[in-house]
Design a protein around this motif. Structure first.
Motif, mmCIF file in Angstrom:
data_model
loop_
_atom_site.group_PDB
_atom_site.id
_atom_site.type_symbol
_atom_site.label_atom_id
_atom_site.label_comp_id
_atom_site.label_asym_id
_atom_site.label_seq_id
_atom_site.Cartn_x
_atom_site.Cartn_y
_atom_site.Cartn_z
ATOM 1 N N SER A 1 -3.142 0.495 -3.342
ATOM 2 C CA SER A 1 -3.304 1.929 -3.062
ATOM 3 C C SER A 1 -4.200 2.641 -4.078
ATOM 4 O O SER A 1 -4.532 3.799 -3.906
ATOM 5 C CB SER A 1 -1.938 2.616 -2.994
ATOM 6 N N ARG A 2 -4.579 1.941 -5.150
ATOM 7 C CA ARG A 2 -5.439 2.594 -6.147
ATOM 8 C C ARG A 2 -6.872 2.089 -6.080
ATOM 9 O O ARG A 2 -7.617 2.162 -7.059
ATOM 10 C CB ARG A 2 -4.856 2.387 -7.540
ATOM 11 N N ALA B 1 0.882 -1.184 0.000
ATOM 12 C CA ALA B 1 0.000 0.000 0.000
ATOM 13 C C ALA B 1 0.911 1.222 0.000
ATOM 14 O O ALA B 1 1.320 1.701 -1.050
ATOM 15 C CB ALA B 1 -0.948 -0.031 1.182
ATOM 16 N N LYS C 1 4.776 2.893 -8.753
ATOM 17 C CA LYS C 1 3.622 3.464 -8.051
ATOM 18 C C LYS C 1 3.318 4.902 -8.493
ATOM 19 O O LYS C 1 2.304 5.471 -8.106
ATOM 20 C CB LYS C 1 3.867 3.459 -6.528
ATOM 21 N N ASP D 1 -0.499 -3.970 -5.569
ATOM 22 C CA ASP D 1 -0.607 -2.618 -5.010
ATOM 23 C C ASP D 1 -2.083 -2.268 -4.807
ATOM 24 O O ASP D 1 -2.834 -2.125 -5.766
ATOM 25 C CB ASP D 1 0.050 -1.644 -5.994
#
Lengths: 131, 161
Positions: A53-54, A30, B74, A51
């Motif tokens: 985080s989106r 994250a 990211k 991931d």
């Protein structure tokens, strides 16, 4: 650091699917402040990194009446600085803003904070130290 | 990047100081290494490389983060501001950069880009109301020359503007 594949799903269902596909060698990322650091140190070597985080629904902070709820993906800084949390949940706010630094709190999530691996290298080092 | 599974080499697109950038990267690379080694933006410094010193502080979508703990994958689709991007188009300094000069807020200067990036964010967040708050919210940036007194004074000055 070992090579890894990276996926950034947009929904919880996609994330679960990616974790199932990745098998036991997959890890959730994250904020990245813990896992990526441990990967640099070769303490963690996931083959696949998912991931989360989106995924917008994991970030949400809700305060209604006497209740407060926030997603595991809410960032430490956002929870600490939320006006209602600052006013009505001062211990929670303070416990967050006193931890780490603002840069890390802008990245790290409250869920990831609870799931951190022990930072002390003596505790987490699997190898015995030769005497 | 979206929902596609990527192996070690992958394409990322993001803006750096307003300029669209597209690169093929290794998923292991940090934003810090990409800025310095691939984009020649060497103002962002590598100190500890473990998120503890703040020398590599940049703004990601307007928020301060440590670029050493940010895997570059990211950053896809996002906006990065480095120390090279805070001044005006004709080389005018950001008010905080000027305040650092006015208050002699550095000695060797290695931590300064990170200090300035953190300080600009600290003021913007509203966390520069008094010296104690500045010290608390600048605790992620170490200065081994010990210029802390000048750094606090510089942020106090820039916050008043």
């Amino acid at each position: 650091m070992r090579s890894f594949s990276y996926t950034a799903p947009r929904t919880v269902d996609q994330a679960v699917e990616a974790l199932v596909d990745g098998g036991p060698g997959s890890k959730v990322i994250a904020g990245g402040t813990n896992l990526y650091d441990l990967m640099k140190l070769r303490i963690e070597s996931p083959q696949s990194v998912v991931d989360i985080s989106r995924i917008p629904e994991l970030h949400r902070i809700r305060t209604t009446g006497s209740e407060i709820s926030f997603g595991a993906g809410a960032r430490m800084a956002d929870v600490a600085d939320h006006p209602v949390i600052r006013r009505d949940y001062q211990a929670l706010s303070e416990s967050l803003w006193r931890a780490a630094s603002q840069q890390l709190r802008n990245m790290a999530t409250v869920g990831g904070n609870l799931l951190q691996r022990t930072r002390c290298s003596y505790f987490r080092g699997g190898r015995r130290i030769p005497l | 990047m979206d929902n596609a599974r990527s192996t070690a080499a992958t394409d990322v697109a993001f803006t750096v100081n307003g300029r669209p950038t597209r690169l093929s990267v290794d998923s292991r690379e940090s934003l810090l290494d990409v800025l310095r080694e691939r984009l020649a933006l060497t103002g962002t410094k590598k100190g500890c490389d473990h998120g503890q010193c703040g020398a590599c502080t940049v703004h990601l979508d307007g928020r301060r983060v440590v670029s050493c703990l940010t895997p570059v994958v990211k950053v896809d689709g996002r906006s990065v501001t480095t120390i090279e991007g805070v001044g005006g188009p004709d080389g005018e300094l950001d008010p905080l950069q000027q305040a650092f000069i006015d208050h002699d807020a550095l000695q060797c200067g290695y931590c300064t880009p990170g200090q300035v990036m953190a300080g600009i964010a600290c003021i913007r967040e509203g966390h520069a109301r008094d010296d104690a708050e500045i010290r608390e919210y600048m605790s992620g940036n170490l200065c081994r020359c010990g210029a802390y007194g000048g750094i606090v004074a510089a942020i106090r000055q820039a916050a008043r503007r």
